[in-house]
Design an enzyme around this catalytic site. Structure first.
Site, PDB file in Angstrom:
ATOM      1  CG  ASN A   1      -8.769  -1.157  11.965  1.00 44.77           C
ATOM      2  OD1 ASN A   1      -7.819  -1.831  11.559  1.00 44.77           O
ATOM      3  ND2 ASN A   1      -9.236  -0.114  11.314  1.00 44.77           N
TER       4      ASN A   1
ATOM      5  CG  HIS B   1      -5.807  -2.046   8.802  1.00 39.24           C
ATOM      6  ND1 HIS B   1      -5.908  -0.729   9.207  1.00 39.24           N
ATOM      7  CD2 HIS B   1      -4.492  -2.322   8.827  1.00 39.24           C
ATOM      8  CE1 HIS B   1      -4.715  -0.253   9.452  1.00 39.24           C
ATOM      9  NE2 HIS B   1      -3.824  -1.199   9.238  1.00 39.24           N
TER      10      HIS B   1
ATOM     11  CG  ASP C   1      -0.282  -0.424   2.518  1.00 39.75           C
ATOM     12  OD1 ASP C   1       0.962  -0.408   2.569  1.00 39.75           O
ATOM     13  OD2 ASP C   1      -0.983  -0.758   3.477  1.00 39.75           O
TER      14      ASP C   1
ATOM     15  CD  GLU D   1      -8.718   1.115   7.565  1.00 41.81           C
ATOM     16  OE1 GLU D   1      -8.598   0.164   8.362  1.00 41.81           O
ATOM     17  OE2 GLU D   1      -8.153   2.211   7.734  1.00 41.81           O
TER      18      GLU D   1
END
Ligand code: GLP
Length: 236
Positions: free
Chosen positions: A136, A138, A67, A143
């Site tokens: 979280n 990810h 990313d 996400e």
């Protein structure tokens, strides 16, 4: 799934670096998927040392990073391009024409995402993908959501991710709100996946990702279905 529960960050890094060196020894022209974040920094340090000792060459490899933040250029110290040069590429014999990172400054982001997918396919797919995990759940910048995004795409970052990544920026408001990320299908297509997790802060999310329901609300949970997943986890 092969799960190695190790004691401490250093042991996690040593085990991961050893697995990566074996992959490169077995297939010197491997296609590696690389991750950023704080977790793999120690792994890259060990790989640089192994390279300096003449034990490993990056020359024949092709790499694809997971990313990149939208809007950050190569010379921006917060960009993942800069991170990769600082932590690995600048210190090894990698062929920079085969070390791919999405271009966060691309004018046409959709075209950049499509081209990134094509490059991965043209390289024959990823042999070994390294992953970290966000607080979280990810993976890369996929996400939590209502469905799994399949291919490389542009994403609006979750507030939790922005808050977690603010530690790398001088001003929290400087954290980009968008990023380009490989999709879940892109990641899942890797022949082998190596998931790294470190620290007490990741304990609950790792428990959920590895043993909870498989759901896009915890993107890493999809990894439970991968046929060749190795997890190296230091929960201390
Ligand atoms: C970032 C990256 C992820 C990384 C995650 C965890 O948001 N996009 O690829 O796995 O954060 O980072 P850390 O290793 O610093 O906990």
């Amino acid at each position: 799934m092969k799960l190695y529960q190790v004691s401490g960050y250093q042991e996690m890094c040593q085990k991961a670096a050893a697995l990566l060196c074996s992959q490169i020894a077995e297939k010197p022209n491997s296609v590696l998927g690389l991750a950023t974040g704080s977790t793999p920094i120690g792994v890259y340090k060990l790989l640089v040392q192994a390279h300096e000792r003449g034990e490993v060459s990056f020359g024949p490899l092709t790499t694809f990073n997971l990313d990149e933040y939208c809007g950050l250029g190569k010379s921006d110290p917060q960009s993942y391009y800069y991170y990769m040069n600082e932590n690995l590429f600048g210190s090894v014999d990698i062929d920079s024409t085969r070390a791919f990172i999405p271009n966060g400054k691309a004018e046409d982001i959709a075209a950049e995402c499509a081209a990134y997918e094509e490059k991965i396919t043209a390289a024959g797919g990823i042999d070994l993908q390294i992953l970290g995990i966000g607080n979280n759940g990810h993976i890369a910048f996929n996400e939590p959501g209502e469905f799994f995004e399949k291919h490389t795409h542009c994403v609006d970052l979750d507030e939790k991710t922005i808050a977690a990544n603010a530690r790398f920026f001088t001003h929290p408001e400087d954290v980009p709100r968008r990023a380009i990320t490989m999709g879940i299908k892109t990641i899942f297509a890797a022949r082998k996946i190596l998931l790294l997790a470190n620290g007490a802060g990741k304990k609950d999310i790792m428990q959920l990702a590895l043993h909870g329901p498989i759901t896009p609300k915890v993107p890493a949970s999809i990894l439970q279905l991968h046929p060749d997943l190795t997890v190296i986890w230091s929960a201390e």
